[in-house]
Design an enzyme around this catalytic site. Structure first.
Site, short mmCIF file in Angstrom:
data_model
loop_
_atom_site.label_atom_id
_atom_site.label_comp_id
_atom_site.label_asym_id
_atom_site.label_seq_id
_atom_site.Cartn_x
_atom_site.Cartn_y
_atom_site.Cartn_z
N GLY A 132 0.82 -1.22 0.00
CA GLY A 132 0.00 0.00 0.00
C GLY A 132 0.85 1.26 0.00
NE ARG A 148 10.44 1.41 5.26
CZ ARG A 148 10.28 0.14 4.86
NH1 ARG A 148 10.65 -0.22 3.64
NH2 ARG A 148 9.77 -0.76 5.66
CB SER A 167 10.79 4.54 -1.61
OG SER A 167 10.58 3.94 -0.35
CG HIS A 209 5.13 5.11 -4.81
ND1 HIS A 209 5.75 4.38 -5.81
CD2 HIS A 209 5.61 4.61 -3.65
CE1 HIS A 209 6.58 3.51 -5.28
NE2 HIS A 209 6.51 3.61 -3.95
CD GLU A 210 2.76 6.96 -11.90
OE1 GLU A 210 1.81 7.47 -11.26
OE2 GLU A 210 2.58 6.28 -12.92
N GLY A 211 5.48 4.04 -8.68
CA GLY A 211 6.23 2.78 -8.80
C GLY A 211 5.27 1.59 -8.80
CG HIS A 212 3.22 0.67 -5.19
ND1 HIS A 212 3.34 1.81 -4.44
CD2 HIS A 212 3.85 -0.30 -4.50
CE1 HIS A 212 4.00 1.55 -3.32
NE2 HIS A 212 4.34 0.28 -3.33
CD GLN A 231 10.34 -7.59 -2.29
OE1 GLN A 231 10.30 -7.38 -1.08
NE2 GLN A 231 9.59 -6.91 -3.14
P1 AMP Z 1 6.09 -2.36 -1.48
O1 AMP Z 1 4.72 -1.79 -1.32
O2 AMP Z 1 7.18 -1.42 -1.07
O3 AMP Z 1 6.22 -3.73 -0.89
O4 AMP Z 1 6.30 -2.56 -3.04
C1 AMP Z 1 5.42 -3.35 -3.79
C2 AMP Z 1 6.00 -3.58 -5.15
O5 AMP Z 1 6.22 -2.33 -5.79
C3 AMP Z 1 7.36 -4.30 -5.08
O6 AMP Z 1 7.43 -5.22 -6.18
C4 AMP Z 1 8.33 -3.16 -5.28
O7 AMP Z 1 9.57 -3.55 -5.83
C5 AMP Z 1 7.56 -2.28 -6.26
N1 AMP Z 1 8.08 -0.91 -6.23
C6 AMP Z 1 8.25 -0.12 -5.15
N2 AMP Z 1 8.81 1.05 -5.51
C7 AMP Z 1 9.02 0.96 -6.84
C8 AMP Z 1 9.59 1.85 -7.81
N3 AMP Z 1 10.07 3.04 -7.48
N4 AMP Z 1 9.63 1.44 -9.10
C9 AMP Z 1 9.15 0.23 -9.46
N5 AMP Z 1 8.60 -0.65 -8.61
C10 AMP Z 1 8.54 -0.28 -7.31
#
Ligand code: AMP
Length: 284
Positions: free
Chosen positions: A34, A190, A188, A37-40, A156
């Site tokens: 949760g 964080r 991130s 952001h744009e990464g997810h 990971q």
């Molecule tokens: P998290 O919520 O931090 O556990 O991330 C969930 C998924 O989103 C994981 O596969 C992360 O690697 C991916 N993720 C997080 N930040 C990014 C990012 N900046 N760019 C691409 N994927 C991301």
């Protein structure tokens, strides 16, 4: 656009997925914690491009947090996240409680004994066992054809690929590129903890990795030791705290390298204020 379906229980999730599969739909899965952001959301785009149905999970997994880590303060905002996910095309959102996910008498875990005490694992004991265990459970519940992970968390991502391969799991893991701010800072959840001053120096991590990548490409076979020491010095001078690790590793085995080599990845974890930043850059 159809409404997003928010599911809280494992039994309902299995039922809904079974119906989709019976209807011949391919299922793409995006596991997250949760605070989207744009990464997810880029993972959702990748899933949509490949699959008929996109399932996202939002679960802040207690098993992967250490005793002194940020489990309690980790940002939680399910309603906002559900809207973001829905707008991007997620049809099914699985958001279980910890009690729903873990039976109190559970004793089986999944771990990678070769790599779970290296890099992030060295500083976060038990973290990767927590990650692999929850991802294995989620894979069994979602029964996806494809699962999408960010290479932002490179260790990971590779550990999950290895788990799927070693345990013959019926899902294809897709690694997606890291989404960054214009400054180069990797997105991130964080980053929200950083002050505005810290946010202005944080992009130095990505810049350092770019310089290190070029050094490898231009000096194949040379020792990398001095380059690592120089980066540590530069980051310290900029106000960064402890650099937990900076390693060049083999892209496939993740084992550390001592000389500049291709098919490798630079991995870094460094503190800025109270926040631990991780980043990486592949070298081909
Ligand atoms: P998290 O919520 O931090 O556990 O991330 C969930 C998924 O989103 C994981 O596969 C992360 O690697 C991916 N993720 C997080 N930040 C990014 C990012 N900046 N760019 C691409 N994927 C991301």
């Amino acid at each position: 656009m159809s409404e997003i379906q928010i599911i809280r229980t494992k039994s309902e999730l299995k039922q809904v997925i079974k119906a989709e599969k019976l209807a011949g739909k391919s299922v793409g899965f995006v596991p997250t914690m949760g605070a989207l952001h744009e990464g997810h959301l880029s993972l959702v785009d990748a899933a949509k491009a490949k699959c008929d149905v996109v399932v996202m999970s939002i679960f802040v997994n207690p098993l992967q947090f250490g005793a002194n880590e940020d489990l309690d303060s980790y940002p939680k905002r399910l309603e906002v996240d559900a809207n973001l996910a829905s707008d991007r095309g997620v049809q099914i959102l699985f958001a279980p409680s910890a009690e729903e996910m873990y039976k109190p008498n559970a004793v089986t875990e999944v771990s990678n004994s070769a790599l779970d005490s290296l890099y992030c694992g060295k500083f976060r004991p038990g973290h990767f066992t927590g990650v692999l265990t929850v991802v294995a459970k989620l894979f069994n519940l979602v029964d996806a054809d494809f699962a999408f992970f960010g290479k932002k968390d490179f260790q990971q991502f590779r550990l999950i690929e290895m788990m799927v391969d070693d345990l013959e799991m019926n899902v294809e893991v897709v690694g997606c590129e890291t989404i960054r701010e214009d400054s180069g800072l990797a997105r991130s959840s964080r980053n929200e903890y950083l002050s505005s001053e810290a946010l202005s120096v944080a992009p130095a991590v990505a810049r350092a990795l770019s310089v290190l990548k070029e050094k490898v490409q231009e000096n194949l076979g040379s020792s990398i030791l001095d380059w690592k020491a120089a980066v540590e010095q530069d980051l310290t001078a900029l106000g960064f705290g402890e650099m937990q690790y900076l390693e060049l590793v083999d892209r496939d085995t993740l084992l550390p390298l001592e000389v500049a080599s291709l098919n490798s990845v630079w991995l870094i974890a460094v503190y800025l204020e109270k926040t631990r930043l991780i980043d990486n850059l592949e070298v081909f």
